[in-house]
Motif scaffolding. Structure first.
Motif, PDB file in Angstrom:
ATOM      1  N   ALA A   1       0.909  -0.793  -0.390  1.00 44.09           N
ATOM      2  CA  ALA A   1       0.151  -0.133  -0.151  1.00 44.09           C
ATOM      3  C   ALA A   1       0.908   1.301  -0.192  1.00 44.09           C
ATOM      4  N   LEU A   2       2.475   1.049  -0.376  1.00 42.59           N
ATOM      5  CA  LEU A   2       3.664   2.222  -0.146  1.00 42.59           C
ATOM      6  C   LEU A   2       2.912   2.707  -1.238  1.00 42.59           C
ATOM      7  N   PRO A   3       3.421   4.239  -1.602  1.00 42.58           N
ATOM      8  CA  PRO A   3       2.949   4.619  -2.985  1.00 42.58           C
ATOM      9  C   PRO A   3       4.112   4.463  -4.400  1.00 42.58           C
ATOM     10  N   LEU A   4       3.879   3.332  -5.041  1.00 37.34           N
ATOM     11  CA  LEU A   4       4.540   2.414  -5.660  1.00 37.34           C
ATOM     12  C   LEU A   4       4.775   2.735  -7.094  1.00 37.34           C
ATOM     13  N   GLY A   5       3.734   3.771  -7.412  1.00 37.02           N
ATOM     14  CA  GLY A   5       3.562   4.313  -8.898  1.00 37.02           C
ATOM     15  C   GLY A   5       2.664   3.009  -9.390  1.00 37.02           C
ATOM     16  N   THR A   6       2.684   3.583 -11.450  1.00 40.90           N
ATOM     17  CA  THR A   6       2.153   2.750 -12.002  1.00 40.90           C
ATOM     18  C   THR A   6       3.078   1.308 -12.345  1.00 40.90           C
ATOM     19  N   ALA A   7       3.890   2.287 -12.803  1.00 38.68           N
ATOM     20  CA  ALA A   7       5.055   1.299 -13.642  1.00 38.68           C
ATOM     21  C   ALA A   7       5.559   0.232 -12.913  1.00 38.68           C
ATOM     22  N   ARG A   8       5.650  -1.297 -13.997  1.00 39.55           N
ATOM     23  CA  ARG A   8       6.001  -2.459 -13.309  1.00 39.55           C
ATOM     24  C   ARG A   8       6.973  -2.927 -14.620  1.00 39.55           C
TER      25      ARG A   8
ATOM     26  N   LEU B   1      15.746   7.607  -2.430  1.00 36.87           N
ATOM     27  CA  LEU B   1      13.370   7.213  -1.883  1.00 36.87           C
ATOM     28  C   LEU B   1      13.373   8.225  -0.555  1.00 36.87           C
ATOM     29  N   GLY B   2      14.211   8.902  -0.599  1.00 39.56           N
ATOM     30  CA  GLY B   2      13.633  10.264  -0.024  1.00 39.56           C
ATOM     31  C   GLY B   2      12.956  11.528  -0.680  1.00 39.56           C
ATOM     32  N   GLU B   3      13.354  11.529  -1.607  1.00 32.60           N
ATOM     33  CA  GLU B   3      12.732  12.126  -2.132  1.00 32.60           C
ATOM     34  C   GLU B   3      11.367  11.987  -3.215  1.00 32.60           C
ATOM     35  N   TYR B   4      11.463  10.713  -3.340  1.00 33.75           N
ATOM     36  CA  TYR B   4      10.052   9.998  -3.748  1.00 33.75           C
ATOM     37  C   TYR B   4       9.623  10.570  -2.877  1.00 33.75           C
TER      38      TYR B   4
ATOM     39  N   ALA C   1       7.964  13.074  -2.880  1.00 34.10           N
ATOM     40  CA  ALA C   1       6.831  13.576  -3.848  1.00 34.10           C
ATOM     41  C   ALA C   1       5.670  13.382  -3.680  1.00 34.10           C
ATOM     42  N   ASN C   2       5.362  11.954  -2.719  1.00 37.52           N
ATOM     43  CA  ASN C   2       4.293  11.426  -2.602  1.00 37.52           C
ATOM     44  C   ASN C   2       3.762  10.947  -1.316  1.00 37.52           C
ATOM     45  N   THR C   3       4.124  12.106  -0.992  1.00 42.48           N
ATOM     46  CA  THR C   3       3.261  12.183  -0.008  1.00 42.48           C
ATOM     47  C   THR C   3       2.778  13.594   0.617  1.00 42.48           C
ATOM     48  N   THR C   4       2.059  14.370   1.260  1.00 47.66           N
ATOM     49  CA  THR C   4       1.120  15.446   1.481  1.00 47.66           C
ATOM     50  C   THR C   4       1.016  15.864   3.182  1.00 47.66           C
TER      51      THR C   4
ATOM     52  N   GLY D   1       7.644   4.718   4.048  1.00 52.18           N
ATOM     53  CA  GLY D   1       5.958   5.571   4.623  1.00 52.18           C
ATOM     54  C   GLY D   1       4.931   6.165   3.490  1.00 52.18           C
ATOM     55  N   SER D   2       3.857   6.527   3.525  1.00 50.39           N
ATOM     56  CA  SER D   2       2.701   7.118   2.918  1.00 50.39           C
ATOM     57  C   SER D   2       2.149   8.446   3.392  1.00 50.39           C
ATOM     58  N   ASP D   3       1.341   8.676   3.170  1.00 48.98           N
ATOM     59  CA  ASP D   3       0.033   9.375   3.866  1.00 48.98           C
ATOM     60  C   ASP D   3      -0.575   8.865   5.113  1.00 48.98           C
ATOM     61  N   ALA D   4      -0.093   7.644   5.497  1.00 49.11           N
ATOM     62  CA  ALA D   4      -1.337   6.392   6.132  1.00 49.11           C
ATOM     63  C   ALA D   4      -0.053   6.532   7.209  1.00 49.11           C
ATOM     64  N   GLY D   5       1.266   6.804   6.864  1.00 48.94           N
ATOM     65  CA  GLY D   5       2.229   6.365   7.893  1.00 48.94           C
ATOM     66  C   GLY D   5       3.055   5.680   7.358  1.00 48.94           C
ATOM     67  N   LEU D   6       4.611   5.247   8.976  1.00 43.70           N
ATOM     68  CA  LEU D   6       5.229   3.770   8.191  1.00 43.70           C
ATOM     69  C   LEU D   6       4.668   3.140   8.819  1.00 43.70           C
TER      70      LEU D   6
END
Length: 553
Positions: A217-224, A328-331, A334-337, A393-398
């Protein structure tokens, strides 16, 4: 001599392990005083890293008596009626130590839950919070040599213990009598699995499913579209990492066959640590053979993650922990608010602080170790340390309040897949960061010793005779971390602030007999990044050369 033999015989009388009993009986019979002194002349101290040491009989070794005493100390601090989750890796005796822990805890009126099999340490850290437990224990020595094992304790927040809890447990351990007098819970087959105090629960595979659901559920984008070569270095990471990749929609990583399955002898590596020379040779050979886009590795308990990538002409380069940490830090930013915090340690690169400032995100530094990173403050969405440890983590935390080599590997793969879709690589992303923030190059100088007094002597010399210049750079300031600089808890270490943003931190290792020096130089990118890298490499080499002389080791 008589006292030493008396101690050894007293230990033998309470030891439940036939292996260490036979070993100790032989030492007593032969009156091997040198070996007995090494085992009984000191004891493994319980600290914020728990216990870690060589397997064998005696208080200065990891064994069933030492583990049962540790479990009894933990039980005394917790008190009856609490719930403890227990995990373990695939090292020698890990499963035995885990079940001994469960027996002691249940005998003390505590509900013990045991992970279903050897699993990554981050699964245990996740389980503590997921199951609303009061504490957790994992039996592991991480990336130490095969002869070692260890015992790490987590608190109810799912992170490793810190003072004063570690001191309370240590004091309680010292008060434990003979382990053959401890009340022990019956084997789990004979207990009801109702989760009541004093019972033992063997957890099912659904816990692992819950962990994989959390990390995917972490921000992992759509590219696979990504071809990954992977090694667990004979540890426990392969099954969990493969399951997570498949659940996230990636193809299954291609694992190094010789290192795929757990093996406590670690037969193909000198040290089972991705940072050690030669440890990644088989993985890099596989990556080159199959034309992989990325090579990933976990250490034996899979809480660390290493990454490497092709750099042309069939050659590969392993990224440093700081390089992966910056990507990882910049990613994550960029994917949290919202109002977020990112954190790293005093020995990691200063680059994350500049990335955070550029994005308007709060940043802080902690002492080394994830036990401190996880207590960095409210709103923490990312933490890392240069020794290949990351919590994403994500917006939901770690999802995991500790370093997590599985979640980190997934996120690195997501970044690499997005870059590949755009016709780029992780090296291109690192070059982008160098142009934006300056090239931050780091390296480490480590000195392993047999006599720990050499380390204390070196630290004393550095304090008595402060360096005025290192690597051709003026020392602009020295922070003695033993004084609690910058509001941090006191720790044995020195931080040198050098001209042009360079920095050196010197500290004894907390888990190995090493003195570690962490080096960083910052080079503005005025033209080509390659030229800046060459200049930075020369600067790091000059710092290392001076430090070798300064340390006197």
């Amino acid at each position: 001599m008589s006292d030493l033999l008396k101690q050894a015989r007293a230990w033998l009388a309470q030891d439940p392990d036939p292996d260490t009993r036979a070993e100790l009986s032989d030492l007593i019979e032969r009156a091997d005083l040198d070996t007995l002194t090494a085992r009984f002349g000191a004891k493994l101290e319980f600290g914020t890293a728990g216990l870690r040491g060589e397997l064998g009989a005696g208080p200065n070794r990891m064994n069933r008596v030492t583990v049962m005493r540790a479990a009894a100390g933990l039980a005394a601090v917790l008190g009856p009626g609490k719930h403890v989750v227990i995990g373990y890796d695939a090292r020698y005796k890990s499963d035995v130590f885990a079940r001994d822990t469960a027996a002691v805890l249940t005998g003390a009126g505590i509900h013990a839950s045991l992970l279903p099999r050897p699993l990554p340490t981050p699964v245990l850290a996740f389980a503590v919070r997921h199951l609303d437990a009061d504490a957790g224990v994992t039996v592991t020595a991480s990336h130490n040599p095969p002869r070692d094992n260890g015992y790490k304790v987590y608190w109810n927040d799912g992170s490793q213990i810190v003072p004063p809890v570690d001191g309370q447990i240590s004091t309680a351990i010292d008060a434990v009598g003979r382990v053959d007098g401890l009340p022990l819970g019956a084997p789990y087959e004979e207990r009801g699995l109702d989760g009541a105090p004093g019972t033992f629960t063997e957890l099912g595979e659904d816990l692992l499913d819950d962990y994989i659901e959390a990390v995917t559920a972490l921000p992992l984008g759509t590219a696979r579209a990504l071809k990954v070569a992977y090694t667990p270095l004979h540890g426990v990471g392969a099954g969990t990492l493969t399951g997570a990749f498949l659940a996230a929609g990636f193809a299954s990583p291609m694992a190094v066959e010789e290192q795929r399955n757990p093996d406590p002898a670690f037969p193909t590596v000198a040290f089972p640590n991705p940072e050690e020379p030669g440890a990644m040779d088989l993985a890099l050979a596989l990556a080159a053979k199959v034309g992989a886009d990325l090579v990933l590795a976990n250490d034996p308990d899979a809480d660390r993650c290493a990454a490497g990538l092709p750099v042309g002409d069939g050659s590969w380069r392993m990224l440093t922990g700081d390089e992966v940490g910056a990507l990882l830090g910049e990613y994550v930013i960029a994917n949290t608010t919202g109002d977020r915090l990112v954190a790293t340690t005093i020995v990691s690169s200063t680059l994350l602080g500049k990335i955070a400032a550029a994005h308007g995100v709060r940043y802080t530094e902690t002492l080394t170790g994830f036990k401190w990173i996880m207590r960095a403050g409210e709103g923490l969405v990312y933490g890392y340390e240069e020794a290949l440890g990351y919590s994403v983590g994500s917006d939901a935390g770690l999802p995991v309040h500790d370093k997590d080599g599985i979640g980190a590997a997934l996120t690195v793969a997501a970044i690499a897949a997005e870059a590949k879709r755009a016709g780029r690589t992780l090296l291109d992303l690192l070059d982008d960061q160098a142009r934006r923030y300056g090239l931050h190059a780091t390296s480490q100088l480590s000195v392993r010793v047999d006599d720990l007094s050499l380390i204390s002597g070196a630290m004393a010399r550095l304090r008595a005779e402060p360096a005025k210049e290192l690597g051709g750079r003026v020392v602009e300031g020295i922070d003695d971390l033993a004084k609690g600089e910058g509001g941090l808890p006191p720790t044995d270490g020195l931080r040198y602030r050098l001209a042009d943003g360079a920095r050196v931190v010197v500290r004894p290792s907390g888990t190995e007999p090493k003195l570690k020096c962490y080096l960083e130089v910052v080079v503005p990118v005025e033209d080509e990044v390659a030229a800046a890298r060459t200049k930075a490499a020369a600067g790091l080499a000059a710092l290392a050369a001076d430090l070798k002389v300064t340390l006197g080791l």
